[in-house]
Motif scaffolding. Structure first.
Motif, short mmCIF file in Angstrom:
data_model
loop_
_atom_site.label_atom_id
_atom_site.label_comp_id
_atom_site.label_asym_id
_atom_site.label_seq_id
_atom_site.Cartn_x
_atom_site.Cartn_y
_atom_site.Cartn_z
N ASP A 161 0.82 -1.21 0.00
CA ASP A 161 0.00 0.00 0.00
C ASP A 161 0.85 1.26 0.00
OD1 ASP A 161 0.86 -0.72 2.52
OD2 ASP A 161 -0.96 -0.08 3.56
N GLU A 162 1.97 1.22 0.72
CA GLU A 162 2.86 2.39 0.75
C GLU A 162 3.48 2.62 -0.61
OE1 GLU A 162 5.11 5.54 2.73
OE2 GLU A 162 3.15 4.57 2.89
N MET A 163 3.83 1.57 -1.34
CA MET A 163 4.44 1.74 -2.66
C MET A 163 3.47 2.40 -3.63
SD MET A 163 6.98 -1.54 -3.21
CE MET A 163 6.04 -2.85 -2.47
N LEU A 164 2.20 2.03 -3.54
CA LEU A 164 1.21 2.68 -4.40
C LEU A 164 1.03 4.14 -4.00
CD1 LEU A 164 -1.56 -0.02 -4.91
CD2 LEU A 164 0.38 0.54 -6.37
N ASP A 165 1.00 4.42 -2.70
CA ASP A 165 0.87 5.80 -2.23
C ASP A 165 2.04 6.66 -2.70
OD1 ASP A 165 -1.50 5.34 -0.99
OD2 ASP A 165 -0.68 5.19 1.03
N MET A 166 3.21 6.06 -2.85
CA MET A 166 4.40 6.80 -3.25
C MET A 166 4.51 6.96 -4.77
SD MET A 166 7.05 5.07 -0.51
CE MET A 166 8.52 5.94 -1.04
N GLY A 167 3.54 6.43 -5.52
CA GLY A 167 3.53 6.62 -6.96
C GLY A 167 4.34 5.62 -7.75
N PHE A 168 4.51 4.39 -7.22
CA PHE A 168 5.33 3.39 -7.89
C PHE A 168 4.50 2.35 -8.66
CE2 PHE A 168 8.58 4.45 -4.52
CZ PHE A 168 9.49 4.99 -5.40
N ARG A 169 3.27 2.69 -9.00
CA ARG A 169 2.43 1.70 -9.68
C ARG A 169 3.07 1.23 -10.98
NH1 ARG A 169 -2.99 -0.01 -10.25
NH2 ARG A 169 -3.58 1.22 -8.43
N GLU A 170 3.56 2.15 -11.80
CA GLU A 170 4.12 1.76 -13.10
C GLU A 170 5.32 0.84 -12.93
OE1 GLU A 170 6.04 3.81 -17.10
OE2 GLU A 170 4.63 4.94 -15.87
N GLU A 171 6.19 1.16 -11.98
CA GLU A 171 7.36 0.30 -11.74
C GLU A 171 6.93 -1.09 -11.27
OE1 GLU A 171 8.92 4.50 -11.02
OE2 GLU A 171 7.05 3.39 -10.79
N LEU A 172 5.95 -1.13 -10.35
CA LEU A 172 5.48 -2.42 -9.86
C LEU A 172 4.89 -3.26 -10.98
CD1 LEU A 172 3.81 -1.47 -6.45
CD2 LEU A 172 5.99 -2.63 -6.81
N GLU A 173 4.10 -2.63 -11.83
CA GLU A 173 3.49 -3.37 -12.92
C GLU A 173 4.55 -3.89 -13.90
OE1 GLU A 173 0.54 -0.80 -14.59
OE2 GLU A 173 -0.95 -1.33 -13.06
N ALA A 174 5.60 -3.10 -14.14
CA ALA A 174 6.68 -3.57 -15.02
C ALA A 174 7.40 -4.76 -14.42
CB ALA A 174 7.66 -2.42 -15.29
#
Length: 556
Positions: A161-174
């Motif tokens: 949840d913290e990673m999404l809050d920090m704006g890392f959605r694109e990196e996570l999806e990659a």
């Protein structure tokens, strides 16, 4: 119950025994349930619950199976990957997994921002069984072909949840997209908001939800107290709370990095051992500040939300929210830095009268009961100082050596006992920060709470009130754009605060948003710079969208 009862891998049981782990914590027992073997997991577990060992046990179950040890590591192709939101957490996890897998021959490396990428690339080329890293750096190694996830059997997302809050959605999806479909995926998250559930739906296979920390127990070891303060006396109230509670270590949260450094400096001038921590500090500066708190040279760490998670601070006695958290999830994350691993902790919140109802709502949403009380007064603090001094003298009276008694006799022969005692009191008081008088806060505390119907209308944010300048970012609904994770990305790329961003309108292939007029030019310059972590995401000026007139302003 023991780790042997849970059928934990023998090599890990030996490592746990060597480090004094006798019994599993609830989260460790939960994830090793026989019915969960091989399944994808979505685990909600509070900070300090032993989750690093928990997912280490799951990784061993998946990657080692019945084998006594790991096979030779393959260049650039780890067997398992752990993704964490911050450098500090990733390094902490890497250290803990290193000793946990030492008996099984596991090689564990870290890939994090702020470290030498060439050294990391060499370690990956030499071969690692497990890699722990932050989303941006892992994405970078993937793009540079230093990292191949084709053979990864398990992925762990820690504090997703913290990673999404920090704006890392694109990196996570990659990263998730680069791993094989047959992998095992485990998501650990303190809270399970809608974006996390959506991520789990897309990148896991029928995950089993594991509530390792039931909602009613999430804050069982934390006592909550709230104080109403006059806005102009907030920092003075902070001084009195620290003086009254006298914690061995405290974590103070401020909303802005400017106030972080001002507060740390102000506390230092008053005699507190305080250090500051915020996002713009270098890795060396951050490490130095954290080390000062850990080894006792500092007792107060003043920080922005960058310290809410991912820091190795196991013995924080007090979390003081000098500025309110942005929401209930942030309240949980911040407060979770205390009351860890069975230790009792305290959380104190300071709220201006206009913030009272917002805080009450936040506490209800978090399932937390807080005691409302007046801010400690200077008189109360001085009385408490006397009690502490009396208790200290009584405790040490029976430990005096003959030499010390001889010195005491000479002093009492030469001077009146009352004067000697007064000198002792003066010396003890001199080493303590002076408590503050809070006349405005005392008046606020006596006033009756304002009823909801009498509240002043909600203030518009500057960007909305003054009319902002519109920009666009090349991410829209087709890429699951959502203001929850777009807002931190906008702020990070453009160097603006949340209050300087107005309406956010998500369109099919792009998102348009407002920035306050007086920050628009500076935002344009900063956001135009390429970001190697997100090269496909671009920002530029745009016309207001048709939806802007009827779209409500984003709630900050």
């Amino acid at each position: 119950m023991t780790f042997a009862d849970l059928d934990a891998h023998a090599a890990l049981r030996a490592a746990l025994a060597a480090h004094g782990y006798a019994e599993p914590t609830p989260v460790q027992a939960a994830v090793l349930g026989p019915e969960l073997a091989g399944r994808d997991l979505l685990v909600s577990s509070r900070t300090g619950s032993g989750k690093t060992v928990a997912f280490g046990l799951v990784l061993a179950q998946t990657l080692l199976g019945e084998a006594p040890s790991f096979p030779p590591a393959r260049p650039r192709a780890p067997l398992g990957l752990v993704i964490a939101p911050t450098r500090e957490l990733a390094v902490q996890v890497q250290r803990e997994l290193s000793w946990l897998f030492a008996e099984s021959g596991g090689r564990v490396g870290a890939c994090v921002g702020g470290m030498d990428p060439r050294r990391e690339a060499r370690a990956l080329t030499q071969g690692l069984h497990l890699v722990v890293g932050t989303p941006g750096r892992l994405r970078d190694h993937l793009d540079r072909k230093n990292l191949d996830l084709g053979g990864a059997g398990a992925l762990v997302l820690d504090e997703a949840d913290e990673m999404l809050d920090m704006g890392f959605r694109e990196e996570l999806e990659a990263i998730l997209g680069a791993a094989p479909e047959g992998r095992r995926t485990i998501l650990f998250s303190a809270t399970l908001p809608k974006p996390i559930l959506e991520l789990a739906r897309r990148y896991t296979r029928e995950p089993v939800r594991v509530a390792a920390t039931p909602p009613g127990e999430a804050h069982a070891d934390i006592g909550y107290r709230a104080h109403l303060v006059a806005p102009r006396e907030r920092e003075l109230a902070l001084v009195n709370v620290l003086r009254r509670l006298d914690p061995a270590s405290a974590l103070v949260f401020r909303a802005l990095r400017e106030t972080v450094h001002h507060t740390a400096a102000s506390l230092g001038e008053r005699g507190f051992e305080a250090v500051a921590l915020s996002g713009e500090l270098t890795q060396v500066e951050r490490t130095k500040a954290l080390k000062a708190l850990r080894d006792g040279r500092a007792r107060v760490l003043v920080a922005t939300d960058v310290a809410a998670r991912g820091l190795d601070l196991p013995n924080v006695d007090l979390v003081l929210h000098a500025d309110l958290p942005r929401d209930a999830a942030s309240l949980q994350h911040r407060s979770g830095r205390t009351g860890r691993a069975g230790r009792k902790g305290q959380a104190v919140l300071l709220a201006a009268p206009a913030e009272r109802f917002r805080l009450d709502r936040m506490l209800r949403e978090a399932g937390v009961a807080a005691e409302w009380a007046p801010v400690p007064t200077a008189e109360e603090i001085r009385a408490r100082d006397e009690e502490r001094l009396a208790a200290s003298v009584a405790a040490q009276a029976g430990e005096a050596t003959e030499e010390e008694l001889a010195v005491a006799r000479r002093l009492l022969e030469e001077r009146a006992p009352l004067l000697v005692a007064a000198a002792l009191v003066r010396r003890e008081r001199a080493r303590l920060p002076e408590p503050e008088d809070l006349p405005d806060t005392a008046r606020v505390g006596r006033e009756a709470p304002v009823k909801a119907a009498e509240r002043a209308p909600r203030r518009e944010r500057p960007a909305a009130r003054e009319g902002g300048v519109w920009f666009r970012v090349t991410v829209g609904r087709e890429k699951n754009a959502d203001p929850r994770w777009l807002l931190p990305l906008i702020c990070r790329r453009g160097g603006v605060t949340r209050d300087e961003v107005g309406k956010i309108v998500v369109l099919p292939r792009e998102t348009r948003f407002e920035v306050a007029k007086d920050r628009a030019d500076e935002f344009a310059r900063a956001a135009r710079r390429p970001d190697p972590r997100m090269p496909a995401v671009r920002f530029d000026r745009a016309d207001p969208p048709a939806e802007a007139r009827r779209a409500p302003a984003r709630r900050s």
